[in-house]
Design a protein around this motif. Structure first.
Motif, PDB file in Angstrom:
ATOM      1  N   GLY A   1      16.337  -3.025  -0.831  1.00  0.00           N
ATOM      2  CA  GLY A   1      17.338  -2.957   0.219  1.00  0.00           C
ATOM      3  C   GLY A   1      16.920  -3.628   1.504  1.00  0.00           C
ATOM      4  O   GLY A   1      17.757  -3.883   2.366  1.00  0.00           O
ATOM      5  N   LYS A   2      15.634  -3.925   1.667  1.00  0.00           N
ATOM      6  CA  LYS A   2      15.147  -4.576   2.880  1.00  0.00           C
ATOM      7  C   LYS A   2      14.510  -5.931   2.598  1.00  0.00           C
ATOM      8  O   LYS A   2      14.098  -6.619   3.528  1.00  0.00           O
ATOM      9  N   GLU A   3      14.417  -6.311   1.328  1.00  0.00           N
ATOM     10  CA  GLU A   3      13.773  -7.569   0.994  1.00  0.00           C
ATOM     11  C   GLU A   3      14.630  -8.750   1.438  1.00  0.00           C
ATOM     12  O   GLU A   3      15.842  -8.633   1.601  1.00  0.00           O
ATOM     13  N   SER A   4      13.976  -9.890   1.638  1.00  0.00           N
ATOM     14  CA  SER A   4      14.659 -11.110   2.045  1.00  0.00           C
ATOM     15  C   SER A   4      14.766 -12.060   0.863  1.00  0.00           C
ATOM     16  O   SER A   4      14.624 -11.650  -0.289  1.00  0.00           O
ATOM     17  N   PHE A   5      15.007 -13.320   1.164  1.00  0.00           N
ATOM     18  CA  PHE A   5      15.161 -14.324   0.116  1.00  0.00           C
ATOM     19  C   PHE A   5      13.930 -14.330  -0.777  1.00  0.00           C
ATOM     20  O   PHE A   5      12.808 -14.469  -0.292  1.00  0.00           O
ATOM     21  N   PRO A   6      14.109 -14.164  -2.094  1.00  0.00           N
ATOM     22  CA  PRO A   6      12.940 -14.051  -2.985  1.00  0.00           C
ATOM     23  C   PRO A   6      12.241 -15.388  -3.179  1.00  0.00           C
ATOM     24  O   PRO A   6      12.875 -16.428  -3.357  1.00  0.00           O
ATOM     25  N   LEU A   7      10.926 -15.348  -3.143  1.00  0.00           N
ATOM     26  CA  LEU A   7      10.089 -16.512  -3.413  1.00  0.00           C
ATOM     27  C   LEU A   7       9.091 -16.155  -4.504  1.00  0.00           C
ATOM     28  O   LEU A   7       8.652 -15.010  -4.614  1.00  0.00           O
ATOM     29  N   SER A   8       8.739 -17.156  -5.293  1.00  0.00           N
ATOM     30  CA  SER A   8       7.783 -16.936  -6.373  1.00  0.00           C
ATOM     31  C   SER A   8       6.373 -16.901  -5.793  1.00  0.00           C
ATOM     32  O   SER A   8       5.730 -17.932  -5.591  1.00  0.00           O
ATOM     33  N   LEU A   9       5.906 -15.698  -5.504  1.00  0.00           N
ATOM     34  CA  LEU A   9       4.593 -15.495  -4.908  1.00  0.00           C
ATOM     35  C   LEU A   9       3.759 -14.584  -5.800  1.00  0.00           C
ATOM     36  O   LEU A   9       4.308 -13.783  -6.565  1.00  0.00           O
ATOM     37  N   PRO A  10       2.438 -14.687  -5.713  1.00  0.00           N
ATOM     38  CA  PRO A  10       1.590 -13.789  -6.512  1.00  0.00           C
ATOM     39  C   PRO A  10       1.867 -12.327  -6.176  1.00  0.00           C
ATOM     40  O   PRO A  10       2.016 -11.959  -5.009  1.00  0.00           O
ATOM     41  N   SER A  11       1.934 -11.509  -7.192  1.00  0.00           N
ATOM     42  CA  SER A  11       2.210 -10.087  -6.977  1.00  0.00           C
ATOM     43  C   SER A  11       1.121  -9.414  -6.161  1.00  0.00           C
ATOM     44  O   SER A  11       1.377  -8.423  -5.467  1.00  0.00           O
ATOM     45  N   ALA A  12      -0.101  -9.952  -6.217  1.00  0.00           N
ATOM     46  CA  ALA A  12      -1.191  -9.358  -5.440  1.00  0.00           C
ATOM     47  C   ALA A  12      -0.891  -9.433  -3.946  1.00  0.00           C
ATOM     48  O   ALA A  12      -1.266  -8.531  -3.189  1.00  0.00           O
TER      49      ALA A  12
ATOM     50  N   TYR B   1       3.924 -11.810   7.502  1.00  0.00           N
ATOM     51  CA  TYR B   1       3.519 -10.428   7.214  1.00  0.00           C
ATOM     52  C   TYR B   1       4.738  -9.552   6.941  1.00  0.00           C
ATOM     53  O   TYR B   1       4.740  -8.742   5.996  1.00  0.00           O
ATOM     54  N   ASP B   2       5.778  -9.715   7.758  1.00  0.00           N
ATOM     55  CA  ASP B   2       6.990  -8.913   7.581  1.00  0.00           C
ATOM     56  C   ASP B   2       7.664  -9.222   6.249  1.00  0.00           C
ATOM     57  O   ASP B   2       8.174  -8.320   5.577  1.00  0.00           O
ATOM     58  N   TYR B   3       7.663 -10.502   5.865  1.00  0.00           N
ATOM     59  CA  TYR B   3       8.278 -10.869   4.582  1.00  0.00           C
ATOM     60  C   TYR B   3       7.550 -10.195   3.421  1.00  0.00           C
ATOM     61  O   TYR B   3       8.172  -9.621   2.519  1.00  0.00           O
ATOM     62  N   LEU B   4       6.221 -10.265   3.434  1.00  0.00           N
ATOM     63  CA  LEU B   4       5.450  -9.640   2.359  1.00  0.00           C
ATOM     64  C   LEU B   4       5.577  -8.123   2.402  1.00  0.00           C
ATOM     65  O   LEU B   4       5.585  -7.465   1.354  1.00  0.00           O
ATOM     66  N   LYS B   5       5.681  -7.575   3.603  1.00  0.00           N
ATOM     67  CA  LYS B   5       5.785  -6.123   3.746  1.00  0.00           C
ATOM     68  C   LYS B   5       7.080  -5.597   3.146  1.00  0.00           C
ATOM     69  O   LYS B   5       7.110  -4.514   2.543  1.00  0.00           O
TER      70      LYS B   5
ATOM     71  N   LEU C   1       2.150  -9.370  -2.553  1.00  0.00           N
ATOM     72  CA  LEU C   1       3.223  -8.427  -2.248  1.00  0.00           C
ATOM     73  C   LEU C   1       2.741  -6.986  -2.368  1.00  0.00           C
ATOM     74  O   LEU C   1       3.026  -6.145  -1.503  1.00  0.00           O
ATOM     75  N   ASN C   2       2.015  -6.696  -3.436  1.00  0.00           N
ATOM     76  CA  ASN C   2       1.569  -5.322  -3.667  1.00  0.00           C
ATOM     77  C   ASN C   2       0.439  -4.914  -2.732  1.00  0.00           C
ATOM     78  O   ASN C   2       0.165  -3.728  -2.572  1.00  0.00           O
ATOM     79  N   GLY C   3      -0.231  -5.905  -2.123  1.00  0.00           N
ATOM     80  CA  GLY C   3      -1.314  -5.566  -1.213  1.00  0.00           C
ATOM     81  C   GLY C   3      -0.829  -4.888   0.052  1.00  0.00           C
ATOM     82  O   GLY C   3      -1.533  -4.044   0.621  1.00  0.00           O
ATOM     83  N   LEU C   4       0.360  -5.246   0.532  1.00  0.00           N
ATOM     84  CA  LEU C   4       0.905  -4.635   1.743  1.00  0.00           C
ATOM     85  C   LEU C   4       1.796  -3.445   1.425  1.00  0.00           C
ATOM     86  O   LEU C   4       1.716  -2.413   2.089  1.00  0.00           O
ATOM     87  N   THR C   5       2.657  -3.598   0.433  1.00  0.00           N
ATOM     88  CA  THR C   5       3.522  -2.499  -0.006  1.00  0.00           C
ATOM     89  C   THR C   5       3.384  -2.367  -1.515  1.00  0.00           C
ATOM     90  O   THR C   5       3.866  -3.235  -2.249  1.00  0.00           O
ATOM     91  N   PRO C   6       2.711  -1.340  -2.002  1.00  0.00           N
ATOM     92  CA  PRO C   6       2.524  -1.199  -3.451  1.00  0.00           C
ATOM     93  C   PRO C   6       3.860  -1.166  -4.187  1.00  0.00           C
ATOM     94  O   PRO C   6       4.856  -0.623  -3.699  1.00  0.00           O
ATOM     95  N   LEU C   7       3.866  -1.767  -5.350  1.00  0.00           N
ATOM     96  CA  LEU C   7       5.073  -1.794  -6.162  1.00  0.00           C
ATOM     97  C   LEU C   7       5.416  -0.378  -6.624  1.00  0.00           C
ATOM     98  O   LEU C   7       4.585   0.295  -7.243  1.00  0.00           O
ATOM     99  N   PRO C   8       6.615   0.116  -6.319  1.00  0.00           N
ATOM    100  CA  PRO C   8       6.982   1.465  -6.780  1.00  0.00           C
ATOM    101  C   PRO C   8       7.086   1.496  -8.305  1.00  0.00           C
ATOM    102  O   PRO C   8       7.711   0.624  -8.912  1.00  0.00           O
ATOM    103  N   VAL C   9       6.462   2.485  -8.906  1.00  0.00           N
ATOM    104  CA  VAL C   9       6.431   2.534 -10.373  1.00  0.00           C
ATOM    105  C   VAL C   9       7.765   2.995 -10.944  1.00  0.00           C
ATOM    106  O   VAL C   9       8.148   2.580 -12.046  1.00  0.00           O
ATOM    107  N   VAL C  10       8.484   3.837 -10.229  1.00  0.00           N
ATOM    108  CA  VAL C  10       9.799   4.299 -10.679  1.00  0.00           C
ATOM    109  C   VAL C  10      10.774   4.171  -9.518  1.00  0.00           C
ATOM    110  O   VAL C  10      10.524   4.690  -8.429  1.00  0.00           O
ATOM    111  N   VAL C  11      11.853   3.451  -9.759  1.00  0.00           N
ATOM    112  CA  VAL C  11      12.878   3.241  -8.735  1.00  0.00           C
ATOM    113  C   VAL C  11      14.220   3.621  -9.326  1.00  0.00           C
ATOM    114  O   VAL C  11      14.617   3.098 -10.377  1.00  0.00           O
ATOM    115  N   GLU C  12      14.904   4.539  -8.686  1.00  0.00           N
ATOM    116  CA  GLU C  12      16.251   4.928  -9.110  1.00  0.00           C
ATOM    117  C   GLU C  12      17.254   4.271  -8.172  1.00  0.00           C
ATOM    118  O   GLU C  12      17.252   4.514  -6.971  1.00  0.00           O
TER     119      GLU C  12
END
Length: 386
Positions: free
Chosen positions: A218-229, A208-212, A231-242
């Motif tokens: 800045g807080k993500e861990s080792f990237p894995l090829s997972l369905p975006s649904a 849960y923490d990994y997906l969150k 990842l976005n289900g727990l923390t929505p993908l930010p549309v604009v990131v500076e």
């Protein structure tokens, strides 16, 4: 409460798994942290090993306390002897010898058959096993003035041998009453079941923490090829990131996402590899294609369709071509939004030009990106991309 239910390892296991829920409470209060959930899982696993050691090497070796039963049996035998003495007191002899037992004063002569059977039964239960065998004398040697002869012969020296003494040095078992012993086993079973539950829940919390944290820059861990649904289900993908630093294109590719990298720095594009490897059961390698400065074989619609279906990623090293591409993307995204179409895997548009994106384009892109699954990453000081 009896403190002998567990040994030191058992109490350490209780302390360790008691810390696990505290770490989860801290996680719930402070938010996602890279180390909290993995540390809680590690403590639960260590607690399990301590609990197993306590169960195998201590609790399972506890012996029941039979002292009350033995005392009751001895009291019953003594009462039986006393009853016989009271009934035949005048026939008892007052002479006592050192080797006489408690029942030797009872004269068997003149007893009836019932009395003899009863006395034989009493004497039989009161005789320990080591007295039942015939004793043999040790062969004493001739007194020749040696140390062996002085202490009783060679057998006495052998009895003091270290190997013989080691066999006599046995650990004294822990003895408990039946009620306490049953309680110790219940607590031991409860301790192991609790730790197993915490380990299972700890694995869920780590996932849960990994997906969150996957969509928190800045807080993500080792990237894995997972369905975006997921990842976005727990923390929505930010549309604009500076971002003050260049976007990590390798991380985006390893997540299974597609990207379009827009820049006017040819040195930055030269450092980007032609493909990225990722952990995936389907596609272990993702190609990165170069789009020419001018419209050629790779037009804007082809780029859009390719990243929409996640086939490849693109790099554009021309400011003019980048602006044209953004304009065309806005038109195509508007049409996809009208049909409520959305990408299966997230798509990232990375703006790394020296000139900032116009505010109107940024706002329009943010609205369309939220509806279609796109994301706009703005590198305010972007010079290179890893």
């Amino acid at each position: 409460m009896n403190s002998d239910f567990f040994n030191l390892a058992g109490y350490i296991s209780v302390f360790l798994w008691g810390v696990v829920p505290i770490l989860w409470v801290i996680y719930a209060i402070t938010g996602p942290r890279r180390w909290l959930c993995p540390m809680a899982l590690m403590l639960a696993i260590v607690a399990f090993f301590f609990a197993r050691h306590n169960s195998t090497n201590y609790v399972n070796l506890i012996q029941p306390d039979r002292s009350e039963e033995i005392a009751a049996q001895q009291a019953l035998e003594e009462a039986s002897r006393q009853a016989i003495k009271d009934s035949r007191g005048k026939d008892l002899s007052d002479v006592r010898f050192a080797e006489d037992s408690a029942s030797d004063s009872l004269d068997r002569a003149g007893m009836e058959q019932d009395d003899l059977k009863y006395m034989d039964q009493v004497n039989k239960t009161g005789t320990p096993d080591w007295k039942k065998g015939k004793k043999s004398r040790t062969a004493g040697g001739v007194d020749d003035g040696s140390v062996e002869s002085a202490v009783g012969g060679g057998n006495a020296i052998k009895a003091a041998d270290s190997e013989f003494l080691e066999g006599m040095e046995e650990a004294v078992p822990v003895v408990m009453m039946e009620e306490d012993l049953a309680m110790a086993h219940r607590l031991d079973s409860l301790n192991l079941k609790t730790i197993r539950f915490l380990i299972a829940l700890g694995l869920v919390m780590v996932g849960y923490d990994y997906l969150k944290r996957a969509n928190i820059y800045g807080k993500e861990s080792f990237p894995l090829s997972l369905p975006s649904a997921w990842l976005n289900g727990l923390t929505p993908l930010p549309v604009v990131v500076e971002r003050p630093s260049p976007a990590d294109l390798a991380r985006l590719a390893k997540r299974g996402d597609s990207f379009v990298y827009l820049t006017d720095d040819k040195e930055s594009t030269a450092k980007i590899p032609e493909s990225f490897r990722r952990v995936s059961l389907c596609r272990e390698k993702v190609d990165v294609l170069r789009a020419e400065s001018e419209l050629g074989t790779i037009d804007n619609d082809f780029i859009f369709e390719t990243i929409w279906f996640g086939r490849s990623s693109f790099v554009v090293d021309s400011a003019a071509r980048s602006e044209q591409l953004i304009e065309r993307f806005l038109e195509l995204l508007t049409k996809r939004k009208e049909t409520r179409a959305k990408v299966k895997q997230s798509v990232h548009v990375v703006w790394d030009l020296k000139t900032p994106m116009p505010e109107v384009q940024k706002q329009n892109f943010a609205i369309l990106a939220k509806a279609t699954g796109f994301s706009l990453i703005l590198n305010s000081q972007g010079n290179t991309a890893d």
